[in-house]
Design an enzyme around this catalytic site. Sequence first.
Site, mmCIF file in Angstrom:
data_model
loop_
_atom_site.group_PDB
_atom_site.id
_atom_site.type_symbol
_atom_site.label_atom_id
_atom_site.label_comp_id
_atom_site.label_asym_id
_atom_site.label_seq_id
_atom_site.Cartn_x
_atom_site.Cartn_y
_atom_site.Cartn_z
ATOM 1 N N MET A 119 12.940 64.019 13.381
ATOM 2 C CA MET A 119 12.746 63.927 11.930
ATOM 3 C C MET A 119 11.285 64.168 11.594
ATOM 4 O O MET A 119 10.398 63.751 12.345
ATOM 5 C CB MET A 119 13.180 62.541 11.441
ATOM 6 C CG MET A 119 14.621 62.198 11.797
ATOM 7 S SD MET A 119 15.103 60.617 11.103
ATOM 8 C CE MET A 119 16.746 60.431 11.787
ATOM 9 N N HIS A 172 21.722 61.790 22.636
ATOM 10 C CA HIS A 172 21.489 62.388 21.319
ATOM 11 C C HIS A 172 20.056 62.077 20.887
ATOM 12 O O HIS A 172 19.642 60.909 20.875
ATOM 13 C CB HIS A 172 22.497 61.832 20.314
ATOM 14 C CG HIS A 172 22.431 62.469 18.962
ATOM 15 N ND1 HIS A 172 23.034 63.668 18.669
ATOM 16 C CD2 HIS A 172 21.831 62.065 17.816
ATOM 17 C CE1 HIS A 172 22.821 63.978 17.395
ATOM 18 N NE2 HIS A 172 22.080 63.016 16.850
ATOM 19 N N MET A 197 27.911 65.337 9.701
ATOM 20 C CA MET A 197 27.211 64.092 9.403
ATOM 21 C C MET A 197 28.141 63.148 8.642
ATOM 22 O O MET A 197 28.699 63.516 7.607
ATOM 23 C CB MET A 197 25.975 64.342 8.531
ATOM 24 C CG MET A 197 24.812 65.069 9.203
ATOM 25 S SD MET A 197 24.146 64.301 10.687
ATOM 26 C CE MET A 197 23.653 62.675 10.091
ATOM 27 N N MET A 253 16.110 67.700 12.403
ATOM 28 C CA MET A 253 16.040 67.469 10.952
ATOM 29 C C MET A 253 14.611 67.784 10.541
ATOM 30 O O MET A 253 13.821 66.881 10.196
ATOM 31 C CB MET A 253 16.438 66.011 10.642
ATOM 32 C CG MET A 253 17.929 65.738 10.858
ATOM 33 S SD MET A 253 18.314 63.974 11.084
ATOM 34 C CE MET A 253 18.066 63.830 12.862
ATOM 35 N N SER A 287 23.094 52.706 16.577
ATOM 36 C CA SER A 287 22.998 51.246 16.453
ATOM 37 C C SER A 287 24.165 50.529 17.131
ATOM 38 O O SER A 287 23.992 49.435 17.667
ATOM 39 C CB SER A 287 22.908 50.851 14.976
ATOM 40 O OG SER A 287 23.944 51.446 14.226
ATOM 41 N N SER A 307 22.607 57.727 20.383
ATOM 42 C CA SER A 307 21.406 58.214 19.699
ATOM 43 C C SER A 307 20.243 57.297 20.032
ATOM 44 O O SER A 307 20.279 56.105 19.713
ATOM 45 C CB SER A 307 21.612 58.228 18.190
ATOM 46 O OG SER A 307 20.344 58.326 17.560
ATOM 47 N N ASP A 366 17.247 62.539 18.040
ATOM 48 C CA ASP A 366 17.050 62.811 16.606
ATOM 49 C C ASP A 366 15.594 63.121 16.300
ATOM 50 O O ASP A 366 14.715 62.281 16.511
ATOM 51 C CB ASP A 366 17.484 61.595 15.788
ATOM 52 C CG ASP A 366 18.989 61.444 15.726
ATOM 53 O OD1 ASP A 366 19.663 62.403 15.320
ATOM 54 O OD2 ASP A 366 19.488 60.353 16.085
ATOM 55 N N HIS A 422 19.000 67.068 17.813
ATOM 56 C CA HIS A 422 19.410 67.195 16.411
ATOM 57 C C HIS A 422 18.139 67.350 15.588
ATOM 58 O O HIS A 422 17.415 66.377 15.375
ATOM 59 C CB HIS A 422 20.210 65.940 16.031
ATOM 60 C CG HIS A 422 20.621 65.874 14.596
ATOM 61 N ND1 HIS A 422 21.188 64.750 14.042
ATOM 62 C CD2 HIS A 422 20.559 66.790 13.602
ATOM 63 C CE1 HIS A 422 21.453 64.975 12.768
ATOM 64 N NE2 HIS A 422 21.068 66.207 12.469
ATOM 65 N N GLY A 471 18.628 60.814 8.199
ATOM 66 C CA GLY A 471 17.324 60.189 7.982
ATOM 67 C C GLY A 471 17.137 58.851 8.670
ATOM 68 O O GLY A 471 16.027 58.516 9.055
ATOM 69 N N ASP A 505 28.414 62.261 13.567
ATOM 70 C CA ASP A 505 27.152 61.531 13.720
ATOM 71 C C ASP A 505 26.914 60.658 12.497
ATOM 72 O O ASP A 505 26.739 61.159 11.391
ATOM 73 C CB ASP A 505 26.026 62.566 13.891
ATOM 74 C CG ASP A 505 24.650 61.937 14.082
ATOM 75 O OD1 ASP A 505 24.563 60.706 14.236
ATOM 76 O OD2 ASP A 505 23.667 62.709 14.093
ATOM 77 N N GLY A 506 26.881 59.348 12.725
ATOM 78 C CA GLY A 506 26.507 58.415 11.672
ATOM 79 C C GLY A 506 27.544 57.326 11.470
ATOM 80 O O GLY A 506 28.684 57.600 11.103
HETATM 81 C C1 DX5 Z 1 20.857 59.955 11.324
HETATM 82 C C2 DX5 Z 1 20.911 60.400 12.770
HETATM 83 C C3 DX5 Z 1 21.900 59.703 13.614
HETATM 84 C C4 DX5 Z 1 21.672 58.222 13.748
HETATM 85 C C5 DX5 Z 1 22.983 57.579 14.060
HETATM 86 O O1 DX5 Z 1 20.092 60.861 10.607
HETATM 87 O O2 DX5 Z 1 21.231 61.783 12.838
HETATM 88 O O3 DX5 Z 1 22.001 60.307 14.890
HETATM 89 O O4 DX5 Z 1 20.774 57.892 14.764
HETATM 90 O O5 DX5 Z 1 22.775 56.199 14.072
HETATM 91 P P1 DX5 Z 1 23.961 55.174 13.802
HETATM 92 O O6 DX5 Z 1 24.987 55.406 14.884
HETATM 93 O O7 DX5 Z 1 23.285 53.874 13.875
HETATM 94 O O8 DX5 Z 1 24.528 55.505 12.451
HETATM 95 ZN ZN ZN Z 2 21.647 62.661 14.816
#
Ligand code: DX5
Ligand code: ZN
Length: 220
Positions: free
Chosen positions: A37, A33, A138, A69, A199, A8, A35, A67, A143, A176-177
């Site tokens: 938001m 990936h 998730m 959101m 991360s 991500s 994200d 993804h 977020g 994811d997460g």
């Molecule tokens: C959260 C995102 C994830 C996030 C994952 O809302 O959808 O894709 O970036 O990050 P890590 O792997 O650090 O949990």
């Molecule tokens: Zn994501």
Amino acid sequence: MEDLIAPSILSANFARLGEEVDAVLNAGADVIHFDVMDNHYVPNLTIGPIVLKALRDHGVVSPVDVHLMVEPVDRLISDFAEAGATYISIHPETTDDPYTSLGLIRAAGIKAGLVLNPDTPVTVLDNLLDQIDLILVMSVNPGFGGQTFLPASLDKVRAVRARLDDSVRNVRLEIDGGIKIDNIRAAKDAGADMFVAGSAIFGSTNYVKTISAMRTALNA
Ligand code: DX5
Ligand code: ZN
């Protein structure tokens, strides 16, 4: 289906995003990936289609897993299709009619995904499965990157996997997460075959080592 590792870019260094994406792909990642938001559906604001287009223009040819959101979601689907998405996933709460929104994604020639939050029941899949190429479970609340993995999400993955095994079509099951080297195998054993890690990869000092260790755990 083979396992796919999807870094991500939420945790990448945005000041040099193209190089970061090149680096994780050269280190063995399968999918990027992405994200998105909106400071409305989730309390954070990230990147839009012009950033995806910039990565494509930079020369990124790997699959990109968008993804979304964002709420409302429909208008952004065509923008991300044009910008070069391979997968587009939506949260069912962000549209009045998830079936139609998934259909918009597929009509654009993109693989369509549905995202289940930790408190979304798997019954949301009822009547939608024939419009779905990907289910994203998730394992944190959406977020932010860097949150702690919620162990109950493994039960959710198992429940989704059981539904998919009853159906005939090939559907990807993504998690994811909070995915790290030490829990990626448990996610696979629960039934996932696509693994987002933000991360854990971009926060590490050696992307090759981290992605290789994830691959080794998946293949062990
Ligand atoms: C959260 C995102 C994830 C996030 C994952 O809302 O959808 O894709 O970036 O990050 P890590 O792997 O650090 O949990
Ligand atoms: Zn994501």
